[in-house]
Design an enzyme around this catalytic site. Structure first.
Site, mmCIF file in Angstrom:
data_model
loop_
_atom_site.group_PDB
_atom_site.id
_atom_site.type_symbol
_atom_site.label_atom_id
_atom_site.label_comp_id
_atom_site.label_asym_id
_atom_site.label_seq_id
_atom_site.Cartn_x
_atom_site.Cartn_y
_atom_site.Cartn_z
ATOM 1 N N PHE A 106 57.932 -59.160 16.227
ATOM 2 C CA PHE A 106 57.155 -58.338 17.172
ATOM 3 C C PHE A 106 57.994 -57.336 17.937
ATOM 4 O O PHE A 106 57.470 -56.358 18.463
ATOM 5 C CB PHE A 106 56.419 -59.252 18.171
ATOM 6 C CG PHE A 106 57.282 -59.715 19.321
ATOM 7 C CD1 PHE A 106 57.480 -58.905 20.437
ATOM 8 C CD2 PHE A 106 57.926 -60.952 19.294
ATOM 9 C CE1 PHE A 106 58.304 -59.309 21.487
ATOM 10 C CE2 PHE A 106 58.740 -61.364 20.328
ATOM 11 C CZ PHE A 106 58.928 -60.536 21.429
ATOM 12 N N LYS A 130 54.569 -57.302 5.925
ATOM 13 C CA LYS A 130 53.785 -58.234 6.749
ATOM 14 C C LYS A 130 54.232 -58.054 8.201
ATOM 15 O O LYS A 130 55.245 -58.597 8.622
ATOM 16 C CB LYS A 130 54.033 -59.670 6.263
ATOM 17 C CG LYS A 130 52.903 -60.635 6.498
ATOM 18 C CD LYS A 130 52.530 -60.845 7.942
ATOM 19 C CE LYS A 130 53.494 -61.747 8.668
ATOM 20 N NZ LYS A 130 53.206 -61.798 10.137
ATOM 21 N N GLU A 133 51.725 -60.399 13.898
ATOM 22 C CA GLU A 133 50.322 -60.369 14.359
ATOM 23 C C GLU A 133 50.239 -59.934 15.825
ATOM 24 O O GLU A 133 49.163 -59.569 16.306
ATOM 25 C CB GLU A 133 49.655 -61.735 14.146
ATOM 26 C CG GLU A 133 50.263 -62.904 14.928
ATOM 27 C CD GLU A 133 51.459 -63.540 14.230
ATOM 28 O OE1 GLU A 133 52.271 -62.816 13.600
ATOM 29 O OE2 GLU A 133 51.598 -64.776 14.332
ATOM 30 N N SER A 183 62.774 -65.257 14.207
ATOM 31 C CA SER A 183 63.528 -66.354 14.831
ATOM 32 C C SER A 183 64.253 -67.177 13.759
ATOM 33 O O SER A 183 63.848 -67.206 12.590
ATOM 34 C CB SER A 183 62.559 -67.252 15.597
ATOM 35 O OG SER A 183 61.616 -67.804 14.694
ATOM 36 N N CYS A 238 67.369 -58.768 19.459
ATOM 37 C CA CYS A 238 68.281 -59.740 18.853
ATOM 38 C C CYS A 238 69.724 -59.381 19.170
ATOM 39 O O CYS A 238 70.624 -60.166 18.919
ATOM 40 C CB CYS A 238 68.067 -59.808 17.349
ATOM 41 S SG CYS A 238 68.499 -58.277 16.541
ATOM 42 N N GLU A 332 68.200 -69.214 22.627
ATOM 43 C CA GLU A 332 67.769 -67.826 22.787
ATOM 44 C C GLU A 332 66.640 -67.771 23.820
ATOM 45 O O GLU A 332 65.588 -68.376 23.624
ATOM 46 C CB GLU A 332 67.289 -67.266 21.446
ATOM 47 C CG GLU A 332 66.984 -65.785 21.519
ATOM 48 C CD GLU A 332 66.672 -65.185 20.155
ATOM 49 O OE1 GLU A 332 66.045 -65.864 19.319
ATOM 50 O OE2 GLU A 332 67.063 -64.022 19.933
HETATM 51 P P1 NAD Z 1 59.001 -65.140 14.783
HETATM 52 O O1 NAD Z 1 59.990 -65.890 13.983
HETATM 53 O O2 NAD Z 1 58.086 -65.911 15.665
HETATM 54 O O3 NAD Z 1 58.053 -64.244 13.843
HETATM 55 C C1 NAD Z 1 58.595 -63.428 12.833
HETATM 56 C C2 NAD Z 1 57.590 -63.306 11.700
HETATM 57 O O4 NAD Z 1 57.337 -64.595 11.142
HETATM 58 C C3 NAD Z 1 56.255 -62.734 12.143
HETATM 59 O O5 NAD Z 1 55.807 -61.821 11.172
HETATM 60 C C4 NAD Z 1 55.354 -63.969 12.231
HETATM 61 O O6 NAD Z 1 54.033 -63.681 11.907
HETATM 62 C C5 NAD Z 1 55.951 -64.914 11.209
HETATM 63 N N1 NAD Z 1 55.837 -66.325 11.576
HETATM 64 C C6 NAD Z 1 55.813 -66.856 12.836
HETATM 65 N N2 NAD Z 1 55.782 -68.203 12.767
HETATM 66 C C7 NAD Z 1 55.767 -68.541 11.459
HETATM 67 C C8 NAD Z 1 55.764 -69.771 10.746
HETATM 68 N N3 NAD Z 1 55.728 -70.960 11.363
HETATM 69 N N4 NAD Z 1 55.781 -69.737 9.388
HETATM 70 C C9 NAD Z 1 55.843 -68.579 8.738
HETATM 71 N N5 NAD Z 1 55.845 -67.370 9.364
HETATM 72 C C10 NAD Z 1 55.825 -67.343 10.705
HETATM 73 O O7 NAD Z 1 59.824 -64.049 15.646
HETATM 74 P P2 NAD Z 1 59.254 -63.080 16.777
HETATM 75 O O8 NAD Z 1 58.976 -63.886 17.997
HETATM 76 O O9 NAD Z 1 58.205 -62.200 16.226
HETATM 77 O O10 NAD Z 1 60.551 -62.165 17.027
HETATM 78 C C11 NAD Z 1 61.589 -62.528 17.888
HETATM 79 C C12 NAD Z 1 62.717 -63.194 17.144
HETATM 80 O O11 NAD Z 1 63.190 -62.318 16.119
HETATM 81 C C13 NAD Z 1 63.925 -63.483 18.011
HETATM 82 O O12 NAD Z 1 64.430 -64.737 17.647
HETATM 83 C C14 NAD Z 1 64.889 -62.379 17.650
HETATM 84 O O13 NAD Z 1 66.252 -62.675 17.860
HETATM 85 C C15 NAD Z 1 64.603 -62.227 16.201
HETATM 86 N N6 NAD Z 1 65.064 -60.951 15.673
HETATM 87 C C16 NAD Z 1 66.182 -60.959 14.920
HETATM 88 C C17 NAD Z 1 66.701 -59.767 14.437
HETATM 89 C C18 NAD Z 1 67.972 -59.765 13.630
HETATM 90 O O14 NAD Z 1 68.332 -58.723 13.140
HETATM 91 N N7 NAD Z 1 68.652 -60.867 13.456
HETATM 92 C C19 NAD Z 1 66.046 -58.575 14.718
HETATM 93 C C20 NAD Z 1 64.878 -58.599 15.477
HETATM 94 C C21 NAD Z 1 64.398 -59.804 15.962
#
Ligand code: NAD
Length: 441
Positions: A106, A130, A133, A183, A238, A332
């Site tokens: 997000f 994808k 949401e 994450s 991140c 985090e």
């Molecule tokens: P998230 O892991 O909750 O969601 C990421 C994606 O996975 C979304 O598209 C979501 O719909 C999907 N998703 C969520 N839960 C799921 C599940 N149980 N099974 C399968 N798919 C699932 O992350 P977020 O809250 O949207 O974003 C923040 C996180 O992203 C932070 O941890 C941040 O550090 C990380 N991030 C990392 C980088 C990097 O380059 N390492 C860059 C940007 C963000």
């Protein structure tokens, strides 16, 4: 998902057979469209995500830089050719891998999708994106502008949804490669499930980034960089610095950091966090650290923005004398919170950083080149900064962390992504049987 993969599969033959110099013409036009529509695109990001206008605009500018790299790919991905034996030539060339999927988080509704879209497509793949949401709007506009730039139907597709769609991507036999950004918890799930169905997967996870502040650091530059790192994008990056390792006598810099952070104005120079749940999680971390003995130097809880009382506001928060074993120092937080951990010397500060399971970024603030090198050599992170609080490598350099901040091989942007989006074909050719008489002839 089936409809999207079928559309991408149908488009793949013609798209992958289009010369790369022709494919990137679409991205030259697409870049111009982003530039022309930057105000509208930034407003859309603010609408879906909440980030302030300058941060939304910066995100689109970064997307433009990513597209520029894709436009330069024809100069970079030339193959190799060599006469390996008399009359026998070996050559390598890069081919796309097929239909790929990109799952994004997000926090950057436009920039992170552009980490993958331009390079994957310019290199001849077709994609299913994808989006998160929580921020579904930018993805649709990206698709419209790609179409306006001339991208053939089916090359780029968007499927909205959450866990169910992500699992369908991991399992789908028509998808050859998957990138994930989000994450660490979900990165591990996607990496395991995607590779179990024999796809190539690159999964970028969460982070806990450490900022080493040495006593000789320039107080002004250091304090403004540390505050920008911990509170920029409301800490929802991140690359956000969330632990400051204050080495030896640095009280004078800590005071400046608090002054700088006080000047940040929620609702004006700081946006809200993404959800009520996120706000409550961040407040819980602050409360637990305080109860465990940390000193609250600046408290962003209970922040109110007049006229926008319903927003999920947390002002910049600074905690001092945090112990490395506290959850706020290890997990985090993803909010505008800085945990200051005191360390008597650089080696003890490095031991704290090295013990983190993450490894996205680290930065050191000092006026000594030798001390900076000592820390950057030993920090266990894929992206390190010297007097730079958010050490994002800019194109053509590649973005990607280490340890539990990345699963898979290679990086997600820049030169480091080419290997992921392509496979090498090695051709050995002989046209002149008279040329030689050895085992290859
Ligand atoms: P998230 O892991 O909750 O969601 C990421 C994606 O996975 C979304 O598209 C979501 O719909 C999907 N998703 C969520 N839960 C799921 C599940 N149980 N099974 C399968 N798919 C699932 O992350 P977020 O809250 O949207 O974003 C923040 C996180 O992203 C932070 O941890 C941040 O550090 C990380 N991030 C990392 C980088 C990097 O380059 N390492 C860059 C940007 C963000």
């Amino acid at each position: 998902m089936d409809v999207a993969v079928a559309a991408a599969t149908a488009a793949f033959a013609a798209w992958s057979a289009t010369p790369i110099k022709e494919r990137v013409q679409i991205f030259f036009r697409y870049r111009a469209l982003l530039e022309r529509n930057i105000d509208e695109l930034a407003a859309l990001i603010t609408e879906e995500h909440g980030k302030i206008q300058s941060e939304a605009e910066a995100e689109v500018l970064k997307a433009i830089e990513l597209i520029e790299f894709a436009c330069s790919l024809p100069q970079i991905v030339t193959g190799e050719v060599l006469e390996v034996s008399r009359g026998v030539e070996c050559r390598t060339e890069r081919h796309p891998i097929g239909v790929v999927a990109s799952i994004v988080p997000f926090n950057f509704p436009s920039m992170v999708p552009h980490w993958t879209i331009p390079n994957a497509l310019a290199l001849g793949n077709c994609m299913v994106l994808k989006p998160s949401e929580l921020v579904p709007l930018s993805a649709g506009r990206i698709a419209e502008l790609l179409t306006e730039a001339g991208l053939p139907a089916g090359v780029f597709n968007v499927v909205h949804g959450g866990q169910v769609v992500v699992e369908a991507i991991c399992d789908h036999p028509g998808i050859a490669g998957v990138t994930f950004v989000g994450s660490t918890r979900v990165a591990k799930l996607v990496y395991r499930r995607g590779t179990a169905s024999l796809k190539r997967v690159l999964a970028l996870g969460g982070a806990k980034n450490h900022l080493f502040v040495l006593p000789d650091a320039n107080p002004d530059m250091t304090s403004s960089n540390v505050v920008a790192s911990m509170s920029g994008c409301t800490g929802q990056r991140c690359m956000a610095g969330s632990v400051m390792l204050a080495v030896s006598e640095t009280d004078h810099i800590v005071r400046r950091i608090v002054e700088h952070a006080r000047a940040v104005v929620p609702g004006h120079t700081l946006g809200p966090v993404i959800s009520l749940e996120a706000m409550q999680r961040i407040e819980r971390y602050i409360g637990e650290a305080e109860a465990a003995g940390a000193t609250v130097l600046l408290d962003g809880r209970n922040t109110k923005v007049p006229g926008r009382e319903g927003g999920f506001w947390i002002g910049p928060t600074i905690l001092d004398h945090v112990r490395p074993d506290m959850s706020i120092a290890q997990e985090e937080v993803f909010g505008p919170v800085l945990a200051i951990v005191r360390a008597p010397d650089v080696d003890q500060a490095l031991a704290i950083e090295n013990a983190s399971p993450y490894g996205n970024a680290a930065a050191v603030f000092t006026e000594s080149g030798g001390a900076a090198r000592y820390v950057t050599d030993r920090a266990s992170a894929g992206m390190v900064g010297v007097n730079v609080g958010v050490p994002v490598p800019r194109e053509p350099f590649s973005f990607g962390g280490w340890n539990e901040s990345r699963f898979g091989v290679g990086d997600i942007t820049g030169r480091g992504s080419i290997e992921f989006w392509t496979q090498a074909k090695k051709t050995t050719t002989k046209w002149n049987p008279q040329a030689g008489a050895n085992w290859m002839s």
